[in-house]
Scaffold this motif. Structure first.
Motif, PDB file in Angstrom:
ATOM      1  N   ASP A  94       0.876  -1.171   0.000  1.00  0.00           N
ATOM      2  CA  ASP A  94       0.000   0.000   0.000  1.00  0.00           C
ATOM      3  C   ASP A  94       0.911   1.217   0.000  1.00  0.00           C
ATOM      4  O   ASP A  94       1.213   1.794   1.038  1.00  0.00           O
ATOM      5  N   ILE A 129      -3.704   0.252  -4.281  1.00  0.00           N
ATOM      6  CA  ILE A 129      -2.907   1.002  -5.240  1.00  0.00           C
ATOM      7  C   ILE A 129      -3.773   1.973  -6.030  1.00  0.00           C
ATOM      8  O   ILE A 129      -4.997   1.816  -6.109  1.00  0.00           O
ATOM      9  N   LEU A 171      -3.124  -5.724  -2.484  1.00  0.00           N
ATOM     10  CA  LEU A 171      -2.642  -4.496  -3.108  1.00  0.00           C
ATOM     11  C   LEU A 171      -3.653  -3.385  -2.899  1.00  0.00           C
ATOM     12  O   LEU A 171      -4.832  -3.528  -3.245  1.00  0.00           O
ATOM     13  N   SER A 195      -8.745   0.038  -4.715  1.00  0.00           N
ATOM     14  CA  SER A 195      -8.353   1.357  -5.202  1.00  0.00           C
ATOM     15  C   SER A 195      -9.551   2.283  -5.120  1.00  0.00           C
ATOM     16  O   SER A 195     -10.670   1.902  -5.469  1.00  0.00           O
ATOM     17  N   ALA A 240      -2.222  -0.055 -11.598  1.00  0.00           N
ATOM     18  CA  ALA A 240      -1.090  -0.936 -11.888  1.00  0.00           C
ATOM     19  C   ALA A 240      -1.471  -1.872 -13.027  1.00  0.00           C
ATOM     20  O   ALA A 240      -2.651  -2.128 -13.284  1.00  0.00           O
ATOM     21  N   LYS A 265       5.066   3.365  -8.464  1.00  0.00           N
ATOM     22  CA  LYS A 265       4.704   2.356  -9.464  1.00  0.00           C
ATOM     23  C   LYS A 265       5.231   0.995  -9.035  1.00  0.00           C
ATOM     24  O   LYS A 265       6.393   0.858  -8.667  1.00  0.00           O
TER      25      LYS A 265
END
Length: 552
Positions: A212, A239, A237, A260, A242, A217
């Protein structure tokens, strides 16, 4: 005593210590253990022999604790609301040489007086460490991580959050832990994309990874994890965006979670990536895909369901899903936990899930629309073993539909915030759900009386923020009817100190939230703190009378 051996003083002490140790071992919390240690030397020794976790919340208690508790294997220093010093950590490290688990810091309070030196003390003196959690330590950096890699060879679990001084050199140190199985990196660091690649390249034994990292990137890091970590079972994840197709070569996953709060570009080709990951990881038991906007198509969701028949947990941002995809869920015969956030019901899919007899343990339908009473009734009837039900902002059901929740007698957690639930349906639910432990009713405007809430007599946690029915004259009923209440939230209500005084009968109360309760001036909170021995946390949003600072 004829024919017997006379009991020596040492035999008696040893026997007494054994008995007292058994008694002390039954104590439920750290406060009771610390109190027991004050009785006498015998009791202090008994407490010291317990290989139990220790949670400390005050610097003042440190010197006494390190003298009386030598056999600690897990040390939690995350409850401090005051600044710890390096010398505090050095004292702990010198005293608790058998530590296996160490936690320092908290997310909303930076410990900016702790430096590398404090962590290095544990690296030098606690060689048995297996797990470490460092949170919001802005001055702890690469030197500390390098020291841990040299001194703690048995470390297998590492959780690092918001350690802003750590650079790629810290990642190099992490790669030296030959037994590392679990790694969590969360918040702001000075890591680079190329530095993160080293994790997958050098930590081949990783089984659980959580990333996190905001705007950093991680595409290449995902590729290195997929290729270099053949034992990777859990990947989480959080993010911004990605290229998930980088994970297509991973074949060992059991749990895959992506979250996300931003909508992704269509060029990310999420459908293709998700299907490829599902086909490569047919033993997936948990699939969670919560990306703002619900970009997965019916075809992608169906592809996941068909490729992973062992799924036990499915969580989806379901805004764009149709009944066609929902009906495929019935093929997941092992499914126990289902979350469909933002679903717009088509009238048949939810009913099909209810009729197929999955026997769900938890079900979430937050922010959903067009859900009919009949659908909710069918879902409840087909999943009577539900323990967790979250219907926050579920639009469509009336009092009739909500009343059918009473069919789920094993329910422990229920969230009906921002729904059309009313007094009648709450009374119906309470009659069928006698052991509910947690209830959330934020912004429930059709509920008119606190009395309908107090029929849930086993409640341990109650949230009634922004509810107009919450007034002083009902809090005495809460205290009387819900004696096991531990956590209570009354934010944005018109309660006063007089009402809070009525809560002093809640002897087990631990936390109270009265944010934006502008008539609370402080006397009621003081009364609760004096009357409730377990009370330890209050959340405010305004300055109390006589207080020099705003409290939170």
């Amino acid at each position: 005593m004829g024919g017997g051996t006379e009991e020596t003083s040492m035999d008696k002490v040893t026997s007494d210590l054994g008995v007292v140790t058994l008694i002390v071992g039954k104590l439920r919390n750290d406060r009771d253990k610390r109190a027991a240690a004050l009785v006498c030397k015998l009791w202090r020794d008994a407490v010291a022999w317990l290989p139990k976790p220790l949670t400390l919340g005050s610097r003042d208690s440190l010197p006494h604790m390190v003298k009386s508790l030598k056999n600690i294997v897990a040390l939690d220093l995350m409850c401090y609301d005051e600044q710890l010093m390096d010398e505090d950590l050095e004292l702990c490290a010198s005293s608790f040489g058998q530590l296996k688990s160490l936690s320092i810091g908290q997310a909303d309070f930076a410990q900016d007086r702790i430096s590398d030196e404090g962590i290095l003390a544990f690296a030098e003196k606690c060689g048995h460490l297996e797990q470490i959690k460092l949170v919001n330590l802005p001055r702890v950096g690469d030197a500390a991580m390098d020291g841990l890699s040299r001194g703690c060879k048995s470390l297998w679990g590492m959780n690092l959050q918001q350690c802003r001084s750590m650079t790629d050199e810290s990642l190099d140190a992490i790669c030296k832990f030959s037994n590392l199985e679990e790694l969590q990196l969360k918040g702001e660091f000075r890591f680079t994309s190329s530095g993160l690649v080293r994790i997958g390249t050098h930590c081949s034994g990783l089984q659980k990874v959580c990333l996190d990292l905001g705007s950093v990137k991680i595409d290449d890091a995902l590729s290195s994890l997929a290729v270099g970590c053949p034992k990777l079972h859990e990947l989480s994840l959080k993010i911004r965006q990605a290229n998930l197709k980088k994970l297509a070569k991973c074949t060992s996953l059991r749990s895959f979670l992506v979250e996300s709060d931003q909508a992704w570009d269509m060029e990310m080709k999420l459908d293709e990536a998700v299907i490829a990951i599902a086909k490569g990881n047919k033993n997936l038991k948990e699939f969670s895909f919560l990306i703002n906007g619900g970009l997965l198509s019916d075809g992608a969701v169906t592809g996941v369901l068909l490729a992973c028949p062992l799924l036990e947990t499915l969580q989806l941002e379901a805004v764009n899903l149709t009944d066609a995809a929902l009906m495929c869920i019935v093929s997941c015969k092992f499914l126990k936990h289902l979350l469909l956030d933002g679903l717009v019901s088509g009238g048949h899919g939810l009913a099909e899930i209810g009729q197929c007899g999955l026997g769900l343990t938890s079900f979430t339908l937050r922010n959903s629309r067009r859900v009919r009473d009949m659908e909710l009734q069918t879902l409840m009837a087909g999943n009577r073993g539900l323990e967790v039900l979250d219907l926050q902002s579920c639009h469509g059901p009336s009092s009739i539909g909500f009343s059918d929740i009473a069919l789920c007698s094993k329910l422990q957690f229920l969230d009906l915030s921002s729904t059309e639930v009313d007094d009648v349906s709450l009374l119906a639910i309470a009659s069928g759900v006698p052991n509910l432990k947690q209830l959330k009713l934020v912004k429930c405007k059709r509920v008119t009386s606190i009395h309908s809430v107090t029929h849930f007599t086993k409640l341990e946690s109650l949230t009634v923020d922004q509810c107009p029915f919450v007034r002083d004259d009902g809090l005495d009923m809460v205290a009387l009817k819900c004696p096991h209440l531990k956590h209570l939230s009354l934010a944005f209500t018109r309660v006063t100190d007089d009402g809070l005084r009525r809560l002093t009968l809640c002897s087990e109360l631990q936390t109270l939230r009265v944010s934006y309760c502008r008539f609370v001036l402080g006397e009621g909170i003081v009364a609760i703190a004096k009357a409730c021995s377990e009370f330890k946390h209050v959340v405010l949003s305004h300055r109390l009378r006589g207080s020099p600072h705003t409290m939170h």
